[in-house]
Design an enzyme around this catalytic site. Sequence first.
Site, PDB file in Angstrom:
ATOM      1  N   ASP A  71      50.941  87.673  55.007  1.00 61.73           N
ATOM      2  CA  ASP A  71      50.050  88.577  54.274  1.00 61.73           C
ATOM      3  C   ASP A  71      50.120  89.996  54.827  1.00 61.73           C
ATOM      4  O   ASP A  71      49.868  90.221  56.014  1.00 61.73           O
ATOM      5  CB  ASP A  71      48.610  88.076  54.349  1.00 61.73           C
ATOM      6  CG  ASP A  71      48.453  86.680  53.776  1.00 61.73           C
ATOM      7  OD1 ASP A  71      47.966  86.561  52.651  1.00 61.73           O
ATOM      8  OD2 ASP A  71      48.831  85.715  54.470  1.00 61.73           O
ATOM      9  N   ASP A  88      55.132  87.741  59.917  1.00 63.78           N
ATOM     10  CA  ASP A  88      53.820  87.461  59.364  1.00 63.78           C
ATOM     11  C   ASP A  88      53.989  87.400  57.850  1.00 63.78           C
ATOM     12  O   ASP A  88      55.002  87.848  57.309  1.00 63.78           O
ATOM     13  CB  ASP A  88      52.858  88.579  59.779  1.00 63.78           C
ATOM     14  CG  ASP A  88      51.502  88.464  59.124  1.00 63.78           C
ATOM     15  OD1 ASP A  88      50.886  87.388  59.201  1.00 63.78           O
ATOM     16  OD2 ASP A  88      51.067  89.459  58.504  1.00 63.78           O
TER      17      ASP A  88
END
Length: 220
Positions: free
Chosen positions: A9, A7
């Site tokens: 953020d 991922d």
Amino acid sequence: MRCVVFDLDGTLADTSGDLIAAANFCFRDLGHGDLLDPTLDAATALRGARAMLRLGFERLGLDDAEEQIDAQYPTLIDAYGDNIDTHTVLYPGVREAVDRLKALDMKVAICTNKPEGLAETLMARLEFRDVFDALIGADTLPVRKPDPAPLFEAIDRSGGARTSAVLIGDTATDRNTARAAGIPSVLVTFGPGEEDVSDLEPEALLHHYDELDSVIEAVI
């Protein structure tokens, strides 16, 4: 070939400061001043643009919050794109950790719910894009996480094997995506999220990127 999907953020980088600044730009433009706090509201920032706008308008007690969110969303995205790397920082040790995975002949990819164009721009600005074999954003496919399709696409485009992959994330969305895909997840404990990620029962926790190699070896 083994594949590690990240991922973005809250996992690779703390992007909350620039996201909050973009939301506050919208609120100031409407004459409300800064409604979000860069520290206290960091977790909301990592849930996306609409979550930040919703929180701000809820604090104003507006009856037409959803209409305001729809109206301000493009402005927020533009403001964020113009200042996407002012406050954003990569987490300590992440560059070195990804380099070590590559040296071990693993494929590495990004699967994020940030729009693809913004994710590409941010990673390029951080001078961290070229090491990744693939990047899938929220709008790359018709669906986004927690649907497993973007995760599968990231693995496939990277040249990795779905049967030897892991997702590194920071939220329930990432855990649910991995679970739907039938692959293990590792959740970082250093992001600004509000939840205790250990309660999500991932296959492993990551407390610092210095530990990534051993964690990966334990799960795939």
